[in-house]
Design an enzyme around this catalytic site. Structure first.
Site, PDB file in Angstrom:
ATOM      1  N   ASP A  65       0.817  -1.216   0.000  1.00 61.44           N
ATOM      2  CA  ASP A  65       0.000   0.000   0.000  1.00 61.44           C
ATOM      3  C   ASP A  65       0.853   1.269   0.000  1.00 61.44           C
ATOM      4  O   ASP A  65       0.362   2.354   0.320  1.00 61.44           O
ATOM      5  CB  ASP A  65      -0.910   0.032   1.241  1.00 61.44           C
ATOM      6  CG  ASP A  65      -2.169  -0.802   1.048  1.00 61.44           C
ATOM      7  OD1 ASP A  65      -2.347  -1.361  -0.044  1.00 61.44           O
ATOM      8  OD2 ASP A  65      -2.969  -0.906   1.998  1.00 61.44           O
ATOM      9  N   ASP A  95      -6.870  -7.633  14.020  1.00 66.90           N
ATOM     10  CA  ASP A  95      -6.452  -8.990  14.362  1.00 66.90           C
ATOM     11  C   ASP A  95      -7.244  -9.531  15.557  1.00 66.90           C
ATOM     12  O   ASP A  95      -7.719 -10.668  15.549  1.00 66.90           O
ATOM     13  CB  ASP A  95      -4.945  -9.019  14.662  1.00 66.90           C
ATOM     14  CG  ASP A  95      -4.502  -7.871  15.561  1.00 66.90           C
ATOM     15  OD1 ASP A  95      -5.365  -7.130  16.088  1.00 66.90           O
ATOM     16  OD2 ASP A  95      -3.284  -7.724  15.765  1.00 66.90           O
TER      17      ASP A  95
END
Length: 527
Positions: free
Chosen positions: A131, A284
């Protein structure tokens, strides 16, 4: 009417009262300050006991696990599964995901380590999710990928023109690629993580041996723990997290969170849990909680360690701790109702998730450290009406500290520094946890933790004084300086009017706040 007002004015006010702080303090001390402080002391004492019970409980579990040699991951017959794989050549398709964002210093290390994993090349895909906004860096990363493709490694270089969802968005889009549909497992490594060559052989068999297993989490090994004092102190905290918190959650089949990297997921478990979501900064943990509520089991493998880098600049560490403290509190707010109403998992597991994992570890631990040890106890020096029992003010924190420190024996001599450092950081963690609960400003702030790689070893000594002055101004942190002044005031008061030696702790803690307030901690990276 005039006589009525004159009649009611019975309090004699000294001439200097209107401009005297002393008089103002006397006026509010008994009716306002003392009752509030007494209530705060009671609440903090209760929270301190909660934290103490939780830490001692985990210590008891770990002691039993070690004495009985019953770590959960040792129950699996890995050798038999590995031999069966090699004999039948029935290797599952494995995807490696490496999310990165402007990782100039470490991209070669992570890509090289992932491409060097020992696994049949036709059953392995290395997916680099870049990214980066720096076009030159993108070309360098793509060039590195092409280099490994020429060596026969199946590397897929994927980029996006936006950062929607940040890391969660990148991982989600990566799993949606057509070539991933044949993959059964996905291993995730952040850009500074370097798995050993046999990592997959030591983790994948767990998933093959138990179809109910959704995640295998390895521990972290820090390559720059000796970089500076700050990294040594971080190592102490994280060693406790892996050696105790993760091990207890795994051994008791209750719950432990995915650390966001150095873990292998069953892709079916990710999809069953609803996939990656970007509603918090701890995507996460979010995924792990949802997968756990769906009935998937996790195992922590403490014998498998993956090398990575600790943030060695105070700026990077502050951003990381804000994300790690704000995200869980925000997730706790979003998922409490869902956890309570989930009837697919046991009542014990739901209670453990809400009370122990979230409330005590992610909120109470920060609040106790800051409000009790940095506010209430120092103020009790100035306001002697606030009485604290030794068991609460001394013995409990000492026990908690020792339980944490024993996980890193080589750093026991740094125990005092660790206490002072953690107390200072509790200021930011408490603030971040409150922001997460209230969903206030910065709740979704995502700043990638800066990695230095070998930058620190290439110091530039020819820096102009102008640059140094500018960087010094950048390193000023007002909150820490204000707290340092408060601690110093309490220390001086105790030295002049107290009958004990509590001022020693207060002076040391004030020094820690000043040191970090003026940015004199961690590594100074040259421009």
């Amino acid at each position: 009417m005039r006589s009525l007002f004159i009649k009611q004015s019975t309090v004699t006010v000294p001439e200097y009262a209107s401009s005297s702080l002393h008089y103002a303090w006397k006026s509010i001390r008994s009716p306002v300050v003392i009752p509030i402080l007494k209530l705060a002391a009671i609440l903090c004492s209760v929270m301190s006991i909660m934290l103490f019970i939780e830490r001692v409980g985990m210590a008891a579990v770990i002691l039993m696990v070690k004495l009985l040699r019953r770590k959960r991951y040792t129950k699996y017959k890995l050798d038999a599964i590995q031999q069966d794989l090699q004999r039948n050549k029935s290797y599952p398709m494995v995807l490696i995901q490496i999310p990165m964002y402007n990782e100039k210093e470490v991209y070669k290390l992570s890509i090289g380590a992932a491409c060097g994993l020992s696994w049949p090349s036709d059953r392995l895909i290395v997916q680099v999710l870049d990214d980066s906004t720096n076009e030159v860096l993108r070309e360098l990363v793509e060039s590195e990928c092409l280099k490994w493709i020429e060596k026969g490694v199946n590397v897929k270089y994927e980029t996006r023109r936006n950062r929607n969802g940040y890391k969660a968005g990148a991982l989600k889009e990566g799993l949606e690629k057509q070539y991933v549909k044949d993959c059964e497992f996905v291993a995730i490594f952040d850009a500074d993580f370097q798995p050993e060559e046999d990592y997959l052989w030591r983790t994948i068999p767990f998933l093959i041996g138990n179809p109910k297993l959704g995640l295998v989490q390895a521990r972290w090994k820090f390559v720059n723990a000796d970089e500076c004092l700050m990294t040594r102190l971080q190592e102490m905290s994280l060693d406790y997290h892996f050696s105790v918190e993760q091990e207890v959650g795994s051994s008791t089949y209750s719950f432990f969170g995915f650390n966001g990297t150095a873990g292998v997921w069953r892709i079916r478990a990710i999809n069953d849990a609803g996939g990656w979501k970007d509603r918090t900064t701890v995507e996460d943990m979010d995924l792990a909680v949802r997968a756990s509520l769906k009935g998937w089991e996790f195992v922590f493998v403490g014998d498998v360690a993956v090398k990575n880098e600790l943030p060695s600049t105070f700026k990077a560490y502050r951003f990381q701790q804000h994300r790690w403290s704000c995200g869980p509190a925000n997730l706790f707010k979003k998922m409490t109702k869902e956890i309570i109403l989930c009837d697919r998992v046991s009542l014990f597991k739901r209670f453990h998730l809400i009370y122990a994992f979230f409330f005590v570890r992610k909120i109470i631990a920060h609040w106790v450290t800051f409000f009790f040890y940095c506010i209430v106890i120092p103020v009790s020096v100035i306001v002697p009406e606030i009485t604290l029992k030794k068991e609460i003010a001394l013995y409990i924190p000492a026990t908690i500290t020792i339980l944490n420190a024993v996980c890193t024996p080589r750093s026991l001599h740094l125990l005092v520094f660790w206490i002072l450092f953690e107390n200072v950081m509790s200021l930011h963690r408490t603030k971040a946890a409150i922001i997460g609960l209230l969903e206030a400003n910065r709740v979704n702030e995502w700043v990638v933790t800066e990695k230095l790689g070998n930058t620190v070893k290439q110091k530039n000594n020819a820096r102009s004084s102008r640059t140094l002055q500018f960087r010094f101004a950048e390193r000023i942190h007002l909150l820490e300086i204000i707290m340092g002044m408060f601690m110093l005031h309490c220390a001086i008061y105790n030295l002049l009017f107290g009958n004990d030696h509590f001022f020693i702790y207060l002076v040391l803690q004030a020094g820690a706040f000043f040191t970090m307030g003026f940015g004199q901690v961690g590594t100074l990276v040259p421009n």
